[in-house]
Design an enzyme around this catalytic site. Sequence first.
Site: not given
Length: 828
Positions: A723, A493, A772, A595
């Site tokens: 930054y 998965k 980024m 769950r």
Amino acid sequence: MDFLINDISNYIKSEVFNNRKDDFLIKNLVFDSRKLNEVEGTVFFAIKTLSNNGEKYIPELYLRGVRAFVVENLPTDFSNYEETCFVLVENTIQALQSLVKVKRDMFNNPIIAITGSNGKTIVKDWIVQLIDNDKKVCKSPRSYNSQIGVALSIWNLEEDDEIGVIEAGISQKGEMIKLEEMINPTVGIITNIGDAHQVYFNSITEKILEKILLFKNSDTIVYCIDNKEIDKEIQNTYKDSGKELISWGFDRSACFKIENIETKKNQTDIYYNYKNIKSSFSIPFIDKASIENSINAFIACLAIGIDNETLRNRTSSLQSLEMRLQMKEGVNHTLIINDSYSSDLMSLELALIFLNQQNNELSKTAILSDITQSYINQKELYIAINKLLIEKNIDKLIGIGDGFIKNQYLLTIDNTIYASTQDFLKNSSLNDFKEEIILIKGARSFEFEKISRYFEKKTHETVLDINLSALAHNVNYFKTKLNEGVKLMAMVKAHSYGSGGFEIASTLANHNIDYLAVAFADEGSELRINGINLPIMVMSPEKESIAKIIHYDLEPEIYSISILKEMISAKRDYETINRKKELNIHIKLDTGMHRLGMEEGDLEELVDILKANQNIKIKSIFSHLAGSDNPEFDDFTREQINRFEKLSTRLIREFNYPIIRHIANSAAIIRFPEAQYNMVRLGIGMYGIGINEEDEKKLRYVHRLKTILTLKRKIAKDESVSYNRNFIAKQERTIGVIPIGYADGLNRKRGNGRGKVYINGFLAPIIGSICMDMCMIDITNIDCREGDEVVIFGEEFSVNNIAKELETIPYEVFTTVSSRVKRVFYQE
């Protein structure tokens, strides 16, 4: 060196049951049914391991034409196998090795054998590069250095081979003596000693002593004297043996004394004194490992009589090796297999076998250069290439080189021929390649890496390497922990925890996994479209996906009465316009996770609904353990197992067909073997993450996230980085920029000194805020250059370290690697 099947009892202790009327020449030894190339002259050794039994593949191989089998147990119906020879032995691996020893005894030319923790394959191939123009060489394919791999390597020796170059690898005590008996090397090399497989040895000394058993009957031993542990044990064992001990290093007592090593921008000059003659040679590499490997290769070549001047002229042209067969996504829905490791018929066969284990729905294209490493005449060579491609169901050949031009008339396969790599790149179009799997395989001089880049869909310098050989190793390790008859379900998965769904699933299918599990129907349908035929459980089915589930023969998890009713309703709607199909389902019980899952109060209604819908069958009943990896929760885990036993037994009694049960995950396979039932679910353990440090030593890391150093610069005291000026230099620092940022999955919490990356043997802190697309690292006092590799996580720096930094789990780190990061799948 011919062997006839009727004479096999002369070579190995055996009893022969022969239904054949004629004799035949033994050409090929096969132990893996997936790697059957040609049936003529093939003998299949039905090897038993803890995780598999080769005897179960005999019927399949018989139908494919194999007529000779070495077995530990005769098939009960062996007399029904017409024209077939069965050789009954006590142990098939020992029989294989005994047969190979006979062949080795018939080979009268030198053999160089290489052992050590690292560098064996590089040293082997550099020796071949240095002597290939002078001698016909037989070498181990790829990393064939195990008990079986060495046997197959020795079997490949031909009468006219002038030298053999063989790797020898071990993982535990008692293995090397068996390899030594098969190889019986003339020259032995030990590259180094490290921590690999240390869990199986009481000390480094014990491991060294095991490895140097390889040199028991050799004439010459090559080793580094600067490694004092190796030097001590070789001296203690072989000092008075009459062997030539060629020690090398900076130590004054070294036989091959290193006087100086000068590293330039892209070259290293190695100055030495050997037998009172001072000289030097150069290599086009600057890293420590390459320097050590080149010295070992250089001395080995001297030991077999290659003169110093010839070697000096060749070392500057040594080529780096991509020691793995890579698979990556290409343009126009293509799948690219890049194998520039070597160019010979044997490695071509291995690459084609790998290709055929991938997507069977795609057409198959092979882009090949002239084979430069061959001693058979050109006509025979190109006839053999054509035959091999046709046997392996290749649809189209693109041949590059003068050899293909001259011999094109021999090719019956659909083909297009080009004079050079440049000619192909200039005159072909990417639009000519769509929805196909493409093997790119060529000699290094053809620079096929340009063709690989031409086809690549992504060229981002940050790459997630996925080692399919390590994945197979881990699966086989867990198989050894299973009780007899227990099936294995692999969790794929979330695209196999961020690795890539189809590629992982294909490897698992080839290693006899019984079941796959995905999260959503879309993941399962994608696997079906890509040719995966294993049963697939869908763990989070939705009403809207039932048509897809039925159409692609997927099997939904049923975790509540409401979802079951929705499934039945949607199934009826589907069958109003489609033919009726039986639906297999998997009932999930809630035993304490709270769950998803049926509760005890749901069972009576569940039984009534299923008995009223006979075309829906329970394939398995399962539950989910909440804390099986944590000893603190062992009592709760046992409560869950007891609850599961009670509820699942109650359900099974209501139905008159077999139903599988499973509750054990990766941790429970090891820690709660009594809870294995009929099947277990293997997840994170497949990727090398163990339940503890000791267990993890027996596994191999599958993932390696890496990038490169794109810029190196100095900053002065009080200057800032990134930054918001979050990093201020307290003194002059050297910083590096690497092209990975939070858009690639590098968590911003790892910035400002909290996270580290691995570069050239050192950990470098990430400084300032992570951007980024990139971030900055402090490389002060680290010897590195622009273009050097930087490892985010892998064997050098475990993903567990990152999980601890972020106070999370490895699952999250794996699954957050962005889709824009190129995945490269490879086999060693």
